[in-house]
Design an enzyme around this catalytic site. Sequence first.
Site, short mmCIF file in Angstrom:
data_model
loop_
_atom_site.label_atom_id
_atom_site.label_comp_id
_atom_site.label_asym_id
_atom_site.label_seq_id
_atom_site.Cartn_x
_atom_site.Cartn_y
_atom_site.Cartn_z
N GLY A 27 0.81 -1.21 0.00
CA GLY A 27 0.00 0.00 0.00
C GLY A 27 0.84 1.26 0.00
N ASP A 28 0.67 2.08 1.03
CA ASP A 28 1.46 3.32 1.13
C ASP A 28 2.56 3.17 2.18
OD1 ASP A 28 -0.40 3.23 3.26
OD2 ASP A 28 -0.27 5.40 3.54
N GLU A 29 2.95 1.93 2.49
CA GLU A 29 4.01 1.66 3.47
C GLU A 29 5.34 1.50 2.76
OE1 GLU A 29 3.03 -1.23 6.67
OE2 GLU A 29 1.22 -1.54 5.48
#
Length: 299
Positions: free
Chosen positions: A221-223
Amino acid sequence: MDSLIYSTDLLGGNYEQFKQIVENSKDTIKIVDICGRIIYASRSHQYVYGCDAIEYIGKSVFESVHPDDLSGFRSAFEAVVNKNESVISEMRKFHKEGHYIWLEASCSPVVNADGEVQSVIVVTRDIGDRKEYEKNLEYMAYHDFLTGLYNRRKFIQIFENLLINAEERYLKLGVLTMDLDHFKRMNDHLGHDAGDKLLQEFSKRLLACKRDKDLIGRLSGDEFAILIFDILGESEIREWRDRITASLEEPCVLNNSQYNISVSIGSAIFPENGRSVSELMKFADLALYDMKRKGKENI
């Protein structure tokens, strides 16, 4: 005089039959003595390497092999000569135009009436397309398809190797974990295409901050995560923070509008905060979540 005459006594006199086969083959064919000296080279060398076949006569079969592949090819050739067995070896060889090409070399012994190896037939074929396909498969297996950064699998794999290295050499190692603030809200509001563009833009800015010894990965994801090898201490963690902050000063353009990007970051240092990959990642993640509880845009 055709160079093929050098091999007639090695093939039981089947000269014409052999000549028809090799001169119509797209593979390169060499006959090499047990010392590695080429005594016959097929005309296909011109097509594959850009050099006339006669140029190879008398030269070493190991000449122009890529330095990284030379040891493996020597071992394969010696196994044919010493053990009287056929061996297949992959190697890169220099092309006249100035680049290396990937080849698969099939090395087979030619024996005399006493069963002694007196020469080696080396048949090579261009496997550049196969190597490119394998390279693409490996890239897809270890890189994130959207950003081109290392994926979680590869990031953790390299992390584990560098951690062993750091422990053996008594070095410090730092890891930062981060995610984009309000990403889900922006993704839902602007659409997934804009969300993907945001992730790509953030990845580019991280790469612009990267030094040679740094490793960047998109975990999911946005990690994202950054691995810093051989650090002095927290000062280099702060340097990374400052570079990220500076890189995000310029807004990101999404759907013809400008949006400011911010991140929350947690960090851990080996060996102070953990001695394994899982311990260090957990420590950094807990620090990240603690910062988020205190408010966005925190380190």
